[in-house]
Design a protein around this motif. Structure first.
Motif, PDB file in Angstrom:
ATOM      1  N   GLY A 137       1.018  -0.942  -0.102  1.00  0.00           N
ATOM      2  CA  GLY A 137       0.110   0.071  -0.005  1.00  0.00           C
ATOM      3  C   GLY A 137       0.906   1.068   0.238  1.00  0.00           C
ATOM      4  N   TYR A 138       2.213   1.499  -0.582  1.00  0.00           N
ATOM      5  CA  TYR A 138       3.089   2.341   0.200  1.00  0.00           C
ATOM      6  C   TYR A 138       2.949   2.857  -1.767  1.00  0.00           C
ATOM      7  N   GLU A 139       3.008   4.175  -1.572  1.00  0.00           N
ATOM      8  CA  GLU A 139       3.013   5.509  -2.854  1.00  0.00           C
ATOM      9  C   GLU A 139       4.853   5.884  -2.753  1.00  0.00           C
ATOM     10  N   SER A 140       5.653   5.681  -3.877  1.00  0.00           N
ATOM     11  CA  SER A 140       6.963   6.017  -3.247  1.00  0.00           C
ATOM     12  C   SER A 140       7.296   7.084  -4.619  1.00  0.00           C
ATOM     13  N   GLY A 141       8.723   7.957  -3.544  1.00  0.00           N
ATOM     14  CA  GLY A 141       8.767   8.567  -4.423  1.00  0.00           C
ATOM     15  C   GLY A 141      10.443   9.204  -4.512  1.00  0.00           C
ATOM     16  N   ALA A 142      11.363  10.010  -5.595  1.00  0.00           N
ATOM     17  CA  ALA A 142      12.868  10.149  -5.381  1.00  0.00           C
ATOM     18  C   ALA A 142      12.736  11.860  -6.130  1.00  0.00           C
ATOM     19  N   ALA A 143      13.729  12.458  -4.878  1.00  0.00           N
ATOM     20  CA  ALA A 143      14.206  13.144  -5.821  1.00  0.00           C
ATOM     21  C   ALA A 143      16.254  13.345  -6.241  1.00  0.00           C
ATOM     22  N   VAL A 144      16.721  13.309  -7.059  1.00  0.00           N
ATOM     23  CA  VAL A 144      17.810  12.960  -7.223  1.00  0.00           C
ATOM     24  C   VAL A 144      18.514  14.354  -7.711  1.00  0.00           C
ATOM     25  N   SER A 145      20.266  14.407  -6.774  1.00  0.00           N
ATOM     26  CA  SER A 145      20.624  15.807  -7.311  1.00  0.00           C
ATOM     27  C   SER A 145      21.961  15.416  -8.360  1.00  0.00           C
ATOM     28  N   ALA A 146      22.173  14.620  -9.271  1.00  0.00           N
ATOM     29  CA  ALA A 146      22.863  14.150  -9.878  1.00  0.00           C
ATOM     30  C   ALA A 146      22.227  13.223 -11.436  1.00  0.00           C
ATOM     31  N   TYR A 147      23.113  13.795 -12.551  1.00  0.00           N
ATOM     32  CA  TYR A 147      23.079  13.394 -13.645  1.00  0.00           C
ATOM     33  C   TYR A 147      22.717  11.507 -13.956  1.00  0.00           C
ATOM     34  N   VAL A 148      23.503  11.044 -13.649  1.00  0.00           N
ATOM     35  CA  VAL A 148      23.919  10.030 -13.663  1.00  0.00           C
ATOM     36  C   VAL A 148      23.166   8.972 -12.811  1.00  0.00           C
TER      37      VAL A 148
END
Length: 721
Positions: A137-148
């Motif tokens: 039942g989890y929703e997932s997200g991510a925010a990244v700081s590098a192009y790799v």
């Protein structure tokens, strides 16, 4: 000077210049931002899960691990409420493969992602922790700081929401493309706030300790003697801001929060300044602290060796869901932590794929680390934590046992391009199959050649100083002894292009692709743009199609540029739209569509398209090359000269290496009766780009404007570069 039709004259002159200095930007692969609504119902009794990944952070540069050179009050406070692991190890000193191992609970040898470039993560074949949590039942997200970590590597497919708005820029290595962590934290806050009471998983990735070390104030001044530590302090400040937000939203106390790093940094130890080449402790020993919901077990420390593939099963255990059966890690909240006989595997293929040296593999137990290379090393890292003494000859039994254990992990290396028969045929048709690289111990030991890295850095410094001829000589010197040095072939080709030696640059790219066929598709796009520049359009198209399978967005973008050159407006539009599925290439694709409209005289449609790009770039803080240049061109054609000048100046300010912007502004000055401003502008161009290419562009500009004598002077300067 004739000036009755200045805009007509501007169009005519810029058209002539486009023929003379037809420029297309180097570009690369891009990223997909994915946003999908969760199909499952919310349930507030499930703990939020937060991973804070601070890239390139050595454990032994944190006060929590005994370091006194930097102040990190926010990480210290988190550590006091966490279980701290004193002996956590990464499996690979590279950002993308390490994060994939964290998410999948699998080693790089299992999940197939073994380098930052050339490998694709298949979430269907290797489910991540987010896949397991989604079933709960989890929703997932991510925010990244590098192009790799751009989403098109496949990593975005593991998340419901993935934000990676980091623009590509010509002349900047992909490993250097990043954005400030403050912007990434703001993205995280925006996503988390409306979901604070729902089951959620979020990955916040900060890139601050990564080279180049450029901490903001007050940390730059405070740590002027050690800018790496300044970036560590800046990262701590960002962690404090983020944790304060989590507390304000009522997330912090309920949450499982894991702070870690993907790998460390050499900082000159064992001769490596950064990371990726060696497997010594400084690049593999990482911080790891786990704050359990309610702060349970806070302040506990565990000294037994643990590994980053333990993170996924740990999360599953705390949340109360079954781990994926393919995961090979162990939950760190279970009693099995510290079990005897546990070993930790690490590897780096970077020296083999990029440098022409042998790959390295490592095995670690509770006392020793074995590094397998042409000249193997064994360290007692407990007695010798800086790993300065190779005890292999004194501990032959230990070496024999660990070598056998290490061999059990296998030695198979799948080439990054994983060339299939069809691709092999394409490569062969272009002359890139026919040389083979040595394997395993047939390749040089990185320890014996690490000094070559400093020679390459010296060459890049010469390039930055405008000493192109010396830089080329230095690059060729390195390649004379190590023709398998993939990265240097690319640097050499780029430098030759800057000198205006286009045929030599093409030859360097081609030789680099022939010498390192495993990485050939990574170089094909850059070569393709150069081939467009030299009007070898059919050949450029062949190289674009060579990259379609491995880098579809980059290939479509190049094909759009080729179609634009051929004045095939419909195809240019179609190919540009083929590149728009990637978040990073989308802005450039829209710029090409606008340029196509402009060439057809559809100026208002072009402006509307570019204004949309401009608005999105401002929202995400992304810089888009040729956006303002193209706006300037359109404004000039619409007789909006003041706006045109402002747009050209913005492009020059943001992208001082865009030679076309200087050239077009020179034309605008001339048709506006401001000829006296042209020479200072061209000198400014050369000051920002002290190379032969800038000289040739200045010469072509003045020649087109009728200043033959001025053009001759610039050609003479070009010949001296």
């Amino acid at each position: 000077m004739m000036r009755p039709e200045p805009q007509l004259r501007f169009r005519k002159l810029t058209s002539l210049l486009n023929l003379a200095i037809a420029g297309a930007l180097l570009t690369g692969i891009a990223a997909v931002g994915c946003s999908k609504e969760s199909q499952t119902s919310a349930s507030s009794d499930k703990p939020p899960v937060i991973i804070i990944s601070i890239d390139t952070l050595r454990a032994d540069h944190l006060p929590t691990y005994g370091y006194q050179g930097v102040s990190t009050p926010n990480i210290d406070a988190l550590a006091r409420e966490s279980v701290v692991f004193d002996n956590a190890w990464s499996h690979v000193p590279l950002t993308l493969p390490s994060h994939v191992s964290i998410l999948t609970g699998e080693l790089p040898t299992q999940n197939g992602v073994r380098n930052n470039l050339g490998y694709h993560y298949d979430v269907a074949a290797h489910p991540s922790i987010t896949s397991v949590l989604k079933k709960a039942g989890y929703e997932s997200g991510a925010a990244v700081s590098a192009y790799v970590l751009h989403g098109s590597t496949g990593i975005a497919d593991a998340f419901d929401y993935y934000e990676d708005a980091i623009g590509l820029e010509s002349g900047i290595a992909v490993g250097r493309l990043q954005r400030p962590g403050s912007r990434t934290v703001a993205v995280a806050d925006e996503w988390l706030q409306p979901r604070a009471n729902k089951p959620l998983f979020f990955l916040l990735h900060l890139f601050e300790p990564h080279a180049p070390y450029e901490p903001p104030e007050p940390f730059r001044s405070r740590y002027a003697a050690n800018l790496y530590d300044g970036e560590v302090a800046a990262s701590d400040d960002l962690v404090g801001t983020f944790i304060a937000f989590l507390k304000q939203q009522g997330i912090y106390d309920r949450a499982l929060i894991i702070l870690l790093s993907d790998h460390g940094e050499g900082l000159g130890d064992h001769g490596e300044q950064e990371h990726g080449i060696f497997l010594y402790r400084e690049v593999l020993h990482v911080p790891l602290m786990i704050k359990l919901p309610g702060g349970k077990r806070g302040g506990e420390r565990i000294g037994a060796p643990v590994q980053l593939i333990d993170v996924a099963p740990t999360i599953a255990s705390v949340v109360g869901t079954a781990p994926d059966k393919r995961w090979t890690g162990t939950s760190l909240v279970d009693s099995a932590v510290g079990q005897t006989g546990r070993t930790i595997y690490s590897e780096t293929l970077y020296p083999r794929l990029h440098l022409g040296w042998s790959e390295l593999r490592s095995l670690l137990d509770k006392q020793y680390q074995l590094i397998s290379s042409p000249k193997p090393e064994l360290f007692d890292y407990i007695a010798d934590p800086r790993e300065t003494r190779n005890v292999l000859n004194d501990q032959r039994r230990v070496y024999a046992t660990m070598r056998k254990q290490l061999d059990a992990f296998g030695k198979t290396i799948v080439a990054p391009s994983n060339i299939n028969p069809e691709e092999a045929a394409k490569l062969a048709a272009l002359g890139y199959i026919g040389s083979t690289q040595a394997t395993g111990n047939d390749l040089p030991d990185p320890k014996d050649h690490i000094g070559e890295i400093e020679l390459v850095k010296k060459a890049t410094r010469l390039s930055a100083q405008g000493k192109s001829a010396e830089a080329v000589a230095a690059y060729r010197s390195v390649l004379a002894t190590n023709p398998g040095f993939h990265d240097v072939w690319s640097l050499l080709a780029t430098e030759l292009e800057h000198m205006g030696r286009f045929d030599d640059a093409v030859a360097a790219y081609k030789e680099g692709m022939r010498r390192t066929p495993d990485m050939a598709t990574e170089m094909a796009i850059s070569l393709g743009y150069l081939l467009v520049r030299t009007k070898r359009i059919d050949e450029a198209e062949q190289h674009a199609r060579l990259a379609l399978d491995k880098n579809p967005a980059g290939a479509h973008l190049l094909l759009a540029r080729i179609a634009l050159t051929r004045k095939n407006w419909a195809l240019a539009d179609n190919e540009a739209r083929g590149a728009m599925s990637d978040a990073t290439t989308k802005p450039r694709a829209l710029v090409i569509i606008a340029q196509s409209y402009e060439k057809q005289g559809r100026f208002e449609e072009a402006l509307q398209t570019l204004q949309g790009v401009q608005n999105e770039a401002q929202r995400t803080g992304t810089r888009v090359e040729q956006l303002d240049y193209t706006l300037g061109d359109i404004y000039a054609n619409l007789e909006r000269n003041t706006e045109a000048e402002q747009a050209f100046l913005r492009e020059i300010s943001t992208f001082p290496n865009n030679l076309q912007a200087y050239s077009s502004l020179s034309v605008l000055y001339t048709v506006s009766g401001r000829q006296n401003e042209v020479d200072p502008l061209l000198e400014k161009m050369f000051a920002a780009n002290p190379n032969g290419q800038a000289c040739l562009v200045a010469a072509e500009t003045l020649q087109t404007l009728g200043d033959t004598a001025g053009a001759a002077k610039w050609r003479h300067r070009a010949s001296s570069r």
